[in-house]
Design an enzyme around this catalytic site. Structure first.
Site, PDB file in Angstrom:
ATOM      1  N   ALA A  65       0.876  -1.166   0.000  1.00  0.00           N
ATOM      2  CA  ALA A  65       0.000   0.000   0.000  1.00  0.00           C
ATOM      3  C   ALA A  65       0.916   1.220   0.000  1.00  0.00           C
ATOM      4  O   ALA A  65       2.086   1.131   0.382  1.00  0.00           O
ATOM      5  CB  ALA A  65      -0.885  -0.010   1.235  1.00  0.00           C
ATOM      6  N   GLY A 108       0.695  -4.744   1.177  1.00  0.00           N
ATOM      7  CA  GLY A 108      -0.593  -4.766   0.480  1.00  0.00           C
ATOM      8  C   GLY A 108      -0.497  -5.331  -0.932  1.00  0.00           C
ATOM      9  O   GLY A 108      -1.496  -5.836  -1.464  1.00  0.00           O
ATOM     10  N   GLU A 111      -0.759  -8.914  -0.356  1.00  0.00           N
ATOM     11  CA  GLU A 111      -2.140  -9.192   0.071  1.00  0.00           C
ATOM     12  C   GLU A 111      -3.096  -9.156  -1.118  1.00  0.00           C
ATOM     13  O   GLU A 111      -4.025  -9.969  -1.203  1.00  0.00           O
ATOM     14  CB  GLU A 111      -2.564  -8.182   1.143  1.00  0.00           C
ATOM     15  CG  GLU A 111      -1.768  -8.360   2.429  1.00  0.00           C
ATOM     16  CD  GLU A 111      -2.206  -7.388   3.518  1.00  0.00           C
ATOM     17  OE1 GLU A 111      -1.912  -6.190   3.369  1.00  0.00           O
ATOM     18  OE2 GLU A 111      -2.849  -7.822   4.479  1.00  0.00           O
ATOM     19  N   GLU A 131       5.298  -5.150   6.978  1.00  0.00           N
ATOM     20  CA  GLU A 131       4.624  -4.078   7.729  1.00  0.00           C
ATOM     21  C   GLU A 131       5.239  -3.842   9.096  1.00  0.00           C
ATOM     22  O   GLU A 131       5.293  -2.710   9.575  1.00  0.00           O
ATOM     23  CB  GLU A 131       3.129  -4.390   7.880  1.00  0.00           C
ATOM     24  CG  GLU A 131       2.299  -4.125   6.638  1.00  0.00           C
ATOM     25  CD  GLU A 131       2.215  -5.310   5.684  1.00  0.00           C
ATOM     26  OE1 GLU A 131       3.083  -6.229   5.769  1.00  0.00           O
ATOM     27  OE2 GLU A 131       1.303  -5.326   4.842  1.00  0.00           O
TER      28      GLU A 131
HETATM   29  C1  HXC Z   1       5.074   4.442  -1.375  1.00  0.00           C
HETATM   30  C2  HXC Z   1       6.898   3.458  -2.369  1.00  0.00           C
HETATM   31  C3  HXC Z   1       6.572   2.209  -1.797  1.00  0.00           C
HETATM   32  C4  HXC Z   1       5.404   2.135  -0.989  1.00  0.00           C
HETATM   33  C5  HXC Z   1       8.361   1.975  -2.950  1.00  0.00           C
HETATM   34  N1  HXC Z   1       8.002   3.250  -3.076  1.00  0.00           N
HETATM   35  N2  HXC Z   1       7.506   1.319  -2.173  1.00  0.00           N
HETATM   36  N3  HXC Z   1       6.161   4.550  -2.150  1.00  0.00           N
HETATM   37  N4  HXC Z   1       4.711   3.271  -0.807  1.00  0.00           N
HETATM   38  N5  HXC Z   1       4.973   0.996  -0.441  1.00  0.00           N
HETATM   39  C6  HXC Z   1       8.685   4.317  -3.824  1.00  0.00           C
HETATM   40  C7  HXC Z   1       9.951   4.766  -3.125  1.00  0.00           C
HETATM   41  O1  HXC Z   1       9.663   5.694  -2.104  1.00  0.00           O
HETATM   42  C8  HXC Z   1      10.693   5.370  -4.283  1.00  0.00           C
HETATM   43  O2  HXC Z   1      10.177   6.652  -4.570  1.00  0.00           O
HETATM   44  C9  HXC Z   1      10.317   4.492  -5.464  1.00  0.00           C
HETATM   45  O3  HXC Z   1       9.100   3.827  -5.090  1.00  0.00           O
HETATM   46  C10 HXC Z   1      11.350   3.435  -5.777  1.00  0.00           C
HETATM   47  O4  HXC Z   1      11.618   2.721  -4.583  1.00  0.00           O
HETATM   48  P1  HXC Z   1      13.103   2.454  -4.014  1.00  0.00           P
HETATM   49  O5  HXC Z   1      12.957   2.185  -2.563  1.00  0.00           O
HETATM   50  O6  HXC Z   1      14.017   3.543  -4.434  1.00  0.00           O
HETATM   51  O7  HXC Z   1      13.480   1.142  -4.829  1.00  0.00           O
HETATM   52  P2  HXC Z   1      14.471  -0.033  -4.402  1.00  0.00           P
HETATM   53  O8  HXC Z   1      15.733   0.549  -3.784  1.00  0.00           O
HETATM   54  O9  HXC Z   1      14.610  -0.885  -5.608  1.00  0.00           O
HETATM   55  O10 HXC Z   1      13.726  -0.824  -3.239  1.00  0.00           O
HETATM   56  C11 HXC Z   1      12.557  -1.520  -3.528  1.00  0.00           C
HETATM   57  C12 HXC Z   1      11.827  -1.918  -2.217  1.00  0.00           C
HETATM   58  C13 HXC Z   1      11.582  -0.630  -1.346  1.00  0.00           C
HETATM   59  C14 HXC Z   1      12.657  -2.923  -1.442  1.00  0.00           C
HETATM   60  C15 HXC Z   1      10.498  -2.574  -2.627  1.00  0.00           C
HETATM   61  O11 HXC Z   1      11.001   0.386  -2.180  1.00  0.00           O
HETATM   62  C16 HXC Z   1      10.702  -0.843  -0.176  1.00  0.00           C
HETATM   63  O12 HXC Z   1      11.105  -1.389   0.844  1.00  0.00           O
HETATM   64  N6  HXC Z   1       9.446  -0.377  -0.302  1.00  0.00           N
HETATM   65  C17 HXC Z   1       8.486  -0.433   0.809  1.00  0.00           C
HETATM   66  C18 HXC Z   1       7.951  -1.830   0.970  1.00  0.00           C
HETATM   67  C19 HXC Z   1       6.973  -1.901   2.112  1.00  0.00           C
HETATM   68  O13 HXC Z   1       7.306  -1.574   3.261  1.00  0.00           O
HETATM   69  N7  HXC Z   1       5.759  -2.319   1.805  1.00  0.00           N
HETATM   70  C20 HXC Z   1       4.663  -2.399   2.822  1.00  0.00           C
HETATM   71  C21 HXC Z   1       3.924  -1.081   2.934  1.00  0.00           C
HETATM   72  S1  HXC Z   1       2.723  -1.143   4.224  1.00  0.00           S
HETATM   73  P3  HXC Z   1      11.111   7.993  -4.387  1.00  0.00           P
HETATM   74  O14 HXC Z   1      10.187   9.067  -4.836  1.00  0.00           O
HETATM   75  O15 HXC Z   1      11.517   8.032  -2.969  1.00  0.00           O
HETATM   76  O16 HXC Z   1      12.284   7.752  -5.315  1.00  0.00           O
HETATM   77  C22 HXC Z   1       1.419  -1.964   3.538  1.00  0.00           C
HETATM   78  C23 HXC Z   1       0.215  -2.113   4.464  1.00  0.00           C
HETATM   79  C24 HXC Z   1      -0.933  -2.699   3.737  1.00  0.00           C
HETATM   80  O17 HXC Z   1       1.442  -2.387   2.441  1.00  0.00           O
HETATM   81  C25 HXC Z   1      -2.157  -2.645   4.608  1.00  0.00           C
HETATM   82  C26 HXC Z   1      -3.422  -3.081   3.927  1.00  0.00           C
HETATM   83  C27 HXC Z   1      -3.979  -2.153   2.950  1.00  0.00           C
END
Ligand code: HXC
Length: 257
Positions: A65, A108, A111, A131
Site C-alpha cells: 500500500a 498490500g 495481500e 509491515e
Molecule cells: C510508497 C513506495 C513504496 C510504498 C516503494 N516506493 N515502495 N512509495 N509506498 N509501499 C517508492 C519509493 O519511495 C521510491 O520513490 C520508489 O518507489 C522506488 O523505490 P526504491 O525504494 O528507491 O526502490 P528499491 O531501492 O529498488 O527498493 C525496492 C523496495 C523498497 C525494497 C520494494 O522500495 C521498499 O522497501 N518499499 C516499501 C515496501 C513496504 O514496506 N511495503 C509495505 C507497505 S505497508 P522515491 O520518490 O523516494 O524515489 C502496507 C500495508 C498494507 O502495504 C495494509 C493493507 C492495505
C-alpha cells in the site's frame, strides 16, 4: 476509458489489468484500488469476460500500500473512511482472478495477490509482509491468508521478522501455483486465463464458490479481527515513526513500550 494508475485490455475472454505506477513500484494508493474496483466491476458485468488477470511490471507487482498516503492516517480515519473496505471488494468477485507476479509483491501488494484465486510467479518474484518494519501490521488479509497457505510456522516467521521469500520458496510452501521464467510470465498466465475463460461460466463460478467454502467460518472472524487491529495501530506513535522514517529514508527508532 483511460485510467490514471492502470492499463486495461481484453482478449479471448480474458480481462487484463496491469498496475501502472512505475514511479512508486506500483504502490497501491486510493486512486489505484478505486480504479481496480471500477475495472473489476465492469469485467464482472461483461458477459464476454470469463477470467481476469492482474499483473504489474517486471520489477514490481506492487511494493505495498502507498506508505506516503498512509503515513498521516489516524484511527478514526482508517475506520470512518473504510480504508480497507475497498481492498476487500477484490476478494469478493465471483469471476476467477489470476495474479501474474514478477518482482516485489510486498505488504498490500502481496495481500492483493493473495486475494486472487491463484498466483503464477516469475522466477524473480519476491513475496513478503514487511509491515512490522513500519510499525504496523498487515490489514488486508495477509496474516490470515498467508497462514492458511504456508502454515503457521512460516507465516509467523515471515510476518514477525518482515523477511521476504523468493519464488522457489513460495512455490514450495504452496503460496504460488507455479513459477515460470520472467520472460514467459504473461504468456503462461494468459494461457491459464484463456483456458478458464473457455470453460462453462456457470461451472467455473460454482467451482470458485466451492473451493472458497474451505476458508469460510473462521476466516471471516480472523479478517474482522485483523481489520480492527490494523485500524488501532494508526493510534500508535510507532506507526508515525515507521512510516515517517521510510519517507525520510532513515532507520526507524521505535519506542520500547
Ligand atoms: C510508497 C513506495 C513504496 C510504498 C516503494 N516506493 N515502495 N512509495 N509506498 N509501499 C517508492 C519509493 O519511495 C521510491 O520513490 C520508489 O518507489 C522506488 O523505490 P526504491 O525504494 O528507491 O526502490 P528499491 O531501492 O529498488 O527498493 C525496492 C523496495 C523498497 C525494497 C520494494 O522500495 C521498499 O522497501 N518499499 C516499501 C515496501 C513496504 O514496506 N511495503 C509495505 C507497505 S505497508 P522515491 O520518490 O523516494 O524515489 C502496507 C500495508 C498494507 O502495504 C495494509 C493493507 C492495505
Amino acid at each position: 476509458m483511460p485510467y490514471e494508475t492502470l492499463l486495461v485490455d481484453q482478449a479471448d475472454g480474458v480481462g487484463l489489468v496491469t498496475l501502472n505506477r512505475p514511479e512508486a513500484l506500483n504502490a497501491i494508493n486510493t486512486a489505484l484500488i478505486d480504479e481496480l474496483n471500477q475495472v473489476l466491476d465492469a469485467f464482472e458485468r461483461d458477459a464476454n469476460i470469463g477470467c481476469v488477470l492482474i499483473t504489474g511490471s517486471a520489477k514490481a507487482f506492487a511494493a505495498g500500500a502507498d506508505v506516503k498516503e498512509m503515513a498521516e492516517l489516524c484511527f478514526p480515519g482508517t475506520y470512518l473512511d473504510d480504508f480497507l473496505g475497498r481492498w476487500d471488494r477484490v476478494a469478493e468477485r465471483r469471476k476467477p482472478i489470476i495474479a501474474a507476479v514478477a518482482g516485489h509483491a510486498l505488504g498490500g501488494g502481496f495481500e492483493l495477490a493473495l486475494m486472487c484465486d491463484f498466483i503464477i510467479a516469475a522466477d524473480n518474484a519476491r513475496f513478503g509482509l514487511p509491515e512490522v518494519k513500519l510499525g504496523v501490521i498487515p490489514g488486508s488479509g495477509g496474516t490470515q491468508r498467508l497462514t492458511r497457505l504456508a502454515g503457521r510456522a512460516k507465516a509467523m516467521e515471515m510476518i514477525l521478522t518482515g523477511r521476504s521469500m523468493d519464488a522457489a520458496e513460495a512455490e514450495r510452501c504452496g503460496v504460488v501455483a507455479r513459477v515460470v521464467p520472467l520472460p514467459e510470465l504473461l504468456d503462461a498466465a494468459m494461457q491459464s486465463a484463456r483456458q478458464i475463460a473457455a470453460q462453462s461460466r456457470t461451472a467455473v463460478l460454482l467451482l470458485k464458490e466451492c473451493v472458497n467454502r474451505v476458508d469460510e467460518g473462521s476466516l471471516g472472524e480472523g479478517l474482522r479481527f485483523e481489520r480492527r487491529l490494523f485500524q488501532a495501530v494508526f493510534a500508535t506513535p510507532d506507526q508515525k515513526e515507521g512510516m515517517g522514517a521510510f519517507i525520510e529514508k532513515r532507520k526507524p527508532v521505535f519506542g520500547k513500550q
